[in-house]
Design a protein around this motif. Structure first.
Motif, PDB file in Angstrom:
ATOM      1  N   ASP A 149       0.834  -1.197   0.000  1.00  0.00           N
ATOM      2  CA  ASP A 149       0.000   0.000   0.000  1.00  0.00           C
ATOM      3  C   ASP A 149       0.875   1.257   0.000  1.00  0.00           C
ATOM      4  OD1 ASP A 149       0.111   1.161   3.021  1.00  0.00           O
ATOM      5  OD2 ASP A 149       0.307  -1.025   2.995  1.00  0.00           O
ATOM      6  N   ASP A 150       0.295   2.364  -0.439  1.00  0.00           N
ATOM      7  CA  ASP A 150       1.072   3.593  -0.641  1.00  0.00           C
ATOM      8  C   ASP A 150       1.709   4.135   0.639  1.00  0.00           C
ATOM      9  OD1 ASP A 150       0.700   3.544  -3.309  1.00  0.00           O
ATOM     10  OD2 ASP A 150      -1.007   4.928  -3.311  1.00  0.00           O
ATOM     11  N   VAL A 151       1.020   3.972   1.767  1.00  0.00           N
ATOM     12  CA  VAL A 151       1.562   4.495   3.037  1.00  0.00           C
ATOM     13  C   VAL A 151       2.848   3.739   3.395  1.00  0.00           C
ATOM     14  CG1 VAL A 151       1.130   4.760   5.521  1.00  0.00           C
ATOM     15  CG2 VAL A 151      -0.690   5.261   3.867  1.00  0.00           C
ATOM     16  N   SER A 152       2.792   2.401   3.322  1.00  0.00           N
ATOM     17  CA  SER A 152       3.982   1.598   3.619  1.00  0.00           C
ATOM     18  C   SER A 152       5.089   1.909   2.625  1.00  0.00           C
ATOM     19  CB  SER A 152       3.666   0.111   3.556  1.00  0.00           C
ATOM     20  OG  SER A 152       2.559  -0.197   4.349  1.00  0.00           O
ATOM     21  N   LYS A 153       4.698   2.068   1.363  1.00  0.00           N
ATOM     22  CA  LYS A 153       5.685   2.349   0.318  1.00  0.00           C
ATOM     23  C   LYS A 153       6.457   3.630   0.648  1.00  0.00           C
ATOM     24  CE  LYS A 153       4.390   0.915  -3.954  1.00  0.00           C
ATOM     25  NZ  LYS A 153       3.899   0.935  -5.341  1.00  0.00           N
ATOM     26  N   ARG A 154       5.722   4.657   1.019  1.00  0.00           N
ATOM     27  CA  ARG A 154       6.384   5.938   1.354  1.00  0.00           C
ATOM     28  C   ARG A 154       7.300   5.780   2.563  1.00  0.00           C
ATOM     29  NH1 ARG A 154       1.662   8.431  -0.516  1.00  0.00           N
ATOM     30  NH2 ARG A 154       0.677   8.355   1.513  1.00  0.00           N
ATOM     31  N   ARG A 155       6.847   4.983   3.535  1.00  0.00           N
ATOM     32  CA  ARG A 155       7.647   4.747   4.743  1.00  0.00           C
ATOM     33  C   ARG A 155       8.962   4.039   4.379  1.00  0.00           C
ATOM     34  NH1 ARG A 155       7.150   0.294   8.114  1.00  0.00           N
ATOM     35  NH2 ARG A 155       5.125  -0.245   7.221  1.00  0.00           N
ATOM     36  N   TYR A 156       8.877   3.027   3.539  1.00  0.00           N
ATOM     37  CA  TYR A 156      10.082   2.292   3.134  1.00  0.00           C
ATOM     38  C   TYR A 156      11.019   3.175   2.310  1.00  0.00           C
ATOM     39  CZ  TYR A 156       8.028  -2.110   4.724  1.00  0.00           C
ATOM     40  OH  TYR A 156       7.495  -3.117   5.481  1.00  0.00           O
ATOM     41  N   LEU A 157      10.443   3.977   1.432  1.00  0.00           N
ATOM     42  CA  LEU A 157      11.285   4.850   0.591  1.00  0.00           C
ATOM     43  C   LEU A 157      12.008   5.889   1.462  1.00  0.00           C
ATOM     44  CD1 LEU A 157       8.903   5.197  -2.477  1.00  0.00           C
ATOM     45  CD2 LEU A 157      11.199   4.184  -2.496  1.00  0.00           C
ATOM     46  N   LYS A 158      11.316   6.364   2.493  1.00  0.00           N
ATOM     47  CA  LYS A 158      11.940   7.303   3.435  1.00  0.00           C
ATOM     48  C   LYS A 158      13.088   6.638   4.174  1.00  0.00           C
ATOM     49  CE  LYS A 158       9.748  11.286   5.325  1.00  0.00           C
ATOM     50  NZ  LYS A 158       8.349  11.594   5.098  1.00  0.00           N
ATOM     51  N   GLU A 159      12.853   5.396   4.566  1.00  0.00           N
ATOM     52  CA  GLU A 159      13.896   4.660   5.292  1.00  0.00           C
ATOM     53  C   GLU A 159      15.127   4.465   4.397  1.00  0.00           C
ATOM     54  OE1 GLU A 159      14.804   0.431   7.454  1.00  0.00           O
ATOM     55  OE2 GLU A 159      12.737   0.799   6.794  1.00  0.00           O
ATOM     56  N   LEU A 160      14.881   4.178   3.134  1.00  0.00           N
ATOM     57  CA  LEU A 160      15.980   4.014   2.182  1.00  0.00           C
ATOM     58  C   LEU A 160      16.759   5.323   2.045  1.00  0.00           C
ATOM     59  CD1 LEU A 160      17.511   2.482  -0.063  1.00  0.00           C
ATOM     60  CD2 LEU A 160      15.703   3.181  -1.661  1.00  0.00           C
ATOM     61  N   GLU A 161      16.011   6.412   1.963  1.00  0.00           N
ATOM     62  CA  GLU A 161      16.642   7.731   1.849  1.00  0.00           C
ATOM     63  C   GLU A 161      17.523   8.017   3.077  1.00  0.00           C
ATOM     64  OE1 GLU A 161      14.625  11.935   1.348  1.00  0.00           O
ATOM     65  OE2 GLU A 161      13.591  10.403   0.166  1.00  0.00           O
ATOM     66  N   SER A 162      16.998   7.740   4.269  1.00  0.00           N
ATOM     67  CA  SER A 162      17.773   7.982   5.497  1.00  0.00           C
ATOM     68  C   SER A 162      19.027   7.123   5.515  1.00  0.00           C
ATOM     69  CB  SER A 162      16.956   7.653   6.749  1.00  0.00           C
ATOM     70  OG  SER A 162      15.711   8.262   6.686  1.00  0.00           O
ATOM     71  N   ALA A 163      18.888   5.864   5.098  1.00  0.00           N
ATOM     72  CA  ALA A 163      20.046   4.952   5.108  1.00  0.00           C
ATOM     73  C   ALA A 163      21.119   5.442   4.141  1.00  0.00           C
ATOM     74  CB  ALA A 163      19.604   3.537   4.738  1.00  0.00           C
ATOM     75  N   THR A 164      20.717   5.954   2.987  1.00  0.00           N
ATOM     76  CA  THR A 164      21.707   6.411   2.006  1.00  0.00           C
ATOM     77  C   THR A 164      22.314   7.738   2.445  1.00  0.00           C
ATOM     78  OG1 THR A 164      19.942   7.332   0.659  1.00  0.00           O
ATOM     79  CG2 THR A 164      20.703   5.169   0.072  1.00  0.00           C
ATOM     80  N   ASP A 165      21.507   8.611   3.068  1.00  0.00           N
ATOM     81  CA  ASP A 165      22.050   9.866   3.598  1.00  0.00           C
ATOM     82  C   ASP A 165      23.105   9.562   4.655  1.00  0.00           C
ATOM     83  OD1 ASP A 165      20.460  11.302   1.970  1.00  0.00           O
ATOM     84  OD2 ASP A 165      18.989  11.871   3.493  1.00  0.00           O
ATOM     85  N   ALA A 166      22.788   8.602   5.531  1.00  0.00           N
ATOM     86  CA  ALA A 166      23.721   8.236   6.608  1.00  0.00           C
ATOM     87  C   ALA A 166      25.022   7.689   6.033  1.00  0.00           C
ATOM     88  CB  ALA A 166      23.066   7.205   7.538  1.00  0.00           C
ATOM     89  N   ALA A 167      24.907   6.883   4.940  1.00  0.00           N
ATOM     90  CA  ALA A 167      26.103   6.293   4.325  1.00  0.00           C
ATOM     91  C   ALA A 167      26.970   7.374   3.695  1.00  0.00           C
ATOM     92  CB  ALA A 167      25.686   5.265   3.278  1.00  0.00           C
ATOM     93  N   ARG A 168      26.319   8.449   3.200  1.00  0.00           N
ATOM     94  CA  ARG A 168      27.081   9.522   2.532  1.00  0.00           C
ATOM     95  C   ARG A 168      27.733  10.472   3.540  1.00  0.00           C
ATOM     96  NH1 ARG A 168      22.604   9.892  -1.164  1.00  0.00           N
ATOM     97  NH2 ARG A 168      23.139   8.718  -3.031  1.00  0.00           N
ATOM     98  N   ALA A 169      27.136  10.552   4.748  1.00  0.00           N
ATOM     99  CA  ALA A 169      27.603  11.539   5.750  1.00  0.00           C
ATOM    100  C   ALA A 169      28.999  11.176   6.274  1.00  0.00           C
ATOM    101  CB  ALA A 169      26.617  11.611   6.901  1.00  0.00           C
TER     102      ALA A 169
END
Ligand code: HPA
Ligand code: ZN
Length: 335
Positions: A315-335
């Motif tokens: 569902d779209d709500v879960s999808k957005r949550r997972y995409l946000k988590e992916l974004e945070s994980a990649t931001d953390a890896a770049r920091a």
């Protein structure tokens, strides 16, 4: 550098029967009094030297004879989720092969209850969400597929979609046009294996006749420029399985895998494991080894992970949550 093995991801091409590790195969054989064809783990592993899809399928169907009870299917399913819980998987869409079990005399509820209970327990223990997709064996008749669809209707609420697997060559998608029409009318989403060993024409048929939401494998699309244009324009996801393609000799080795070319062409490709117990790696291993062999950039790996969530049936709500988590994980890896 990004740890692609741990990157948050969804797995969209996974046959639960293909997660049967040799150790569990022997445990279940003993528990159920089934005599395995290969007497030892070493002999069994030797049989994993596949030459093509059919040589794998023979070993795969032989192996699943040890799965007899609801408990067996529950144990198998939990073991899969436990393994991928350390490989970044947040959501998985599991294929299962009803006909392979019905034809051995098991009841639909035996395997479906087991897989379902295993998935519910995995969600509680590991926080991984999942959906189930039942596949029709394309080397059996369309009538058999239709009877399987009928048998599945009482379990409608637990099955998100239908797919098509087993021996591709000689069994085109059109063979199942009527079954898929009926499945869609019943509200199932549709996917199909196409363009693994079969020609690009089978991918056209999967799109135009079966109206699939995703194409499983689909790697042979690159032989047909018009098809590539269509897949790109319509953003049709392809569930690519690199280690499977090497083991079944669809490609000579990972360095020659078309995944990078597919990404360069703008295709919505994902990375998956197919039958990890047989092909030498789970989904995180597929990410890691493919990235190394094809020199994928961090950006490409994040794109593949993002594709996996976008192409999923959550569902779209879960999808957005997972995409946000992916974004945070990649931001953390770049920091
Ligand atoms: N292709 C076709 N059928 C299958 C596969 C596959 O990779 N895995 C399990 N059944
Ligand atoms: Zn598959």
């Amino acid at each position: 550098m990004l740890d692609s093995r741990a990157l948050p991801k969804a797995e969209l091409h996974l046959h639960i029967e293909g997660t049967l590790e040799p150790e569990m195969l022997f445990t279940l054989a003993e528990r159920n009094g089934v005599k395995p064809k290969y007497p030892t783990i070493e002999a069994l592993r030797k049989a994993y030297d596949f030459t093509d899809l059919q040589s794998f399928l023979d070993v795969y169907y032989e192996g699943m004879r040890v799965l007899r009870t609801t408990e067996d299917f529950r144990d198998l399913t939990i073991a899969y989720f436990e393994r991928v819980s350390t490989q970044g998987v947040r959501h998985a869409e599991l294929f299962f092969d009803p006909q392979a079990h019905l034809d051995r005399g098991l009841g639909f509820e035996t395997f479906l209850d087991g897989i379902w209970e295993g998935a519910r327990e995995a969600e509680r223990r590991f926080g991984i969400t999942s959906h189930l997709i039942m596949c029709f064996l394309r080397d059996l008749s369309a009538q058999s597929a239709m009877a399987t669809l009928d048998a599945a209707l009482p379990y409608r609420e637990r099955i998100v979609g239908v797919g098509l697997d087993s021996a591709e060559v000689g069994n085109p998608p059109t063979k199942f046009a009527t079954v898929f029409d009926r499945a869609r009318a019943e509200g199932f989403l549709t996917v199909a294996h196409a363009g693994e060993e079969g020609p690009p024409e089978f991918i056209w048929e999967a799109l135009d006749v079966l109206h699939v939401a995703r194409v499983d494998h689909g790697v042979r699309c690159i032989e047909d420029q018009q098809l590539v244009d269509r897949l790109r324009r319509q953003r049709v996801p392809l569930t690519v399985c690199p280690l499977s393609n090497v083991r079944l000799r669809v490609v000579p080795d990972l360095a020659h895998h078309p995944l990078k070319r597919m990404l360069d062409l703008g295709l919505v490709a994902t990375i998956n494991s197919d039958d990890p117990a047989y092909f030498g790696g789970y989904v995180g291993d597929n990410f890691f080894q493919t990235a190394a062999a094809l020199k994928l950039s961090d950006e490409e790996l994040v794109t593949v992970a993002r594709n996996s969530f976008e192409a999923s049936f959550i569902d779209d709500v879960s999808k957005r949550r997972y995409l946000k988590e992916l974004e945070s994980a990649t931001d953390a890896a770049r920091a």
